[in-house]
Motif scaffolding. Structure first.
Motif, short mmCIF file in Angstrom:
data_model
loop_
_atom_site.label_atom_id
_atom_site.label_comp_id
_atom_site.label_asym_id
_atom_site.label_seq_id
_atom_site.Cartn_x
_atom_site.Cartn_y
_atom_site.Cartn_z
N ASP A 28 -14.17 52.04 -30.04
CA ASP A 28 -12.71 51.92 -29.96
C ASP A 28 -12.02 52.49 -31.20
OD1 ASP A 28 -10.28 50.97 -28.69
OD2 ASP A 28 -10.25 49.36 -30.17
N ASP A 85 -9.10 45.50 -19.30
CA ASP A 85 -7.86 45.50 -20.10
C ASP A 85 -6.69 44.92 -19.30
OD1 ASP A 85 -9.20 46.52 -22.27
OD2 ASP A 85 -8.25 48.49 -22.20
N SER A 140 -8.83 45.58 -33.55
CA SER A 140 -10.02 46.09 -32.86
C SER A 140 -11.10 45.03 -32.68
CB SER A 140 -10.59 47.28 -33.62
OG SER A 140 -9.65 48.31 -33.63
N LYS A 180 -9.96 42.65 -29.87
CA LYS A 180 -9.98 43.40 -28.61
C LYS A 180 -11.41 43.59 -28.10
CE LYS A 180 -7.49 47.07 -28.74
NZ LYS A 180 -6.99 48.47 -28.81
N ALA A 181 -12.32 43.93 -28.99
CA ALA A 181 -13.71 44.14 -28.59
C ALA A 181 -14.34 42.83 -28.10
CB ALA A 181 -14.52 44.73 -29.74
N ARG A 191 -12.83 42.11 -24.66
CA ARG A 191 -13.36 43.03 -23.65
C ARG A 191 -14.78 42.66 -23.25
NH1 ARG A 191 -11.11 48.81 -26.07
NH2 ARG A 191 -9.21 48.88 -24.80
#
Length: 136
Positions: free
Chosen positions: A20, A64, A81, A84-85, A88
């Motif tokens: 990412d 997402d 990040s 978010k990782a 996800r």
């Protein structure tokens, strides 16, 4: 010998952050040559984290979307990040890995957030994943 599931989740998380943030080449990430795991000589030793990374990336649009639907007053693109990782990877597990119970997925996500995120990341990750779990 293969990496365990906990270590596999950490490796998958790290690979997703690199993908990412830095636009790392997926093939380079998936061979895990960036790891210093001398004990993992068998190329099949990384099957679990490879599956997690590939599954997450292949389903990134849907993942997402699910995350975005559960963010209050946030846009997914504004998330750091690390968070978010973690989200996800965890949403991939919640949706596509039915063999892992949601409480375990959420607990693992909280641990990743505590280990790699900001001081409040684990609370944020927990709230988003609880919202997703409760809607499914």
């Amino acid at each position: 010998m293969s990496v365990g599931r906990r270590r596999g989740r950490i490796l998958a998380f790290q690979a997703l952050v690199a993908w990412d943030v830095g636009g790392a080449v997926l093939d380079d990430l998936l061979n895990f040559s960036w790891q210093n795991e001398d004990s993992i000589k068998d190329p099949n030793g990384y099957l679990f984290p490879k599956m997690m990374v590939l599954g997450t990336i292949e389903n990134i649009t849907e993942i997402d979307k699910v995350i975005q639907e559960n963010l209050d007053n946030w846009v997914i693109d504004r998330l750091n990040s690390v968070d978010k990782a973690i989200l996800r990877l965890s949403v991939y597990s919640l949706i596509y890995q039915k063999d892992t119970p949601p409480p375990i997925v959420i607990d693992e996500a909280i641990n990743l957030a505590k280990d790699f995120g900001t001081d409040d990341s684990y609370k944020f990750v927990n709230a988003v994943l609880d919202s997703i779990k409760n809607k499914s």
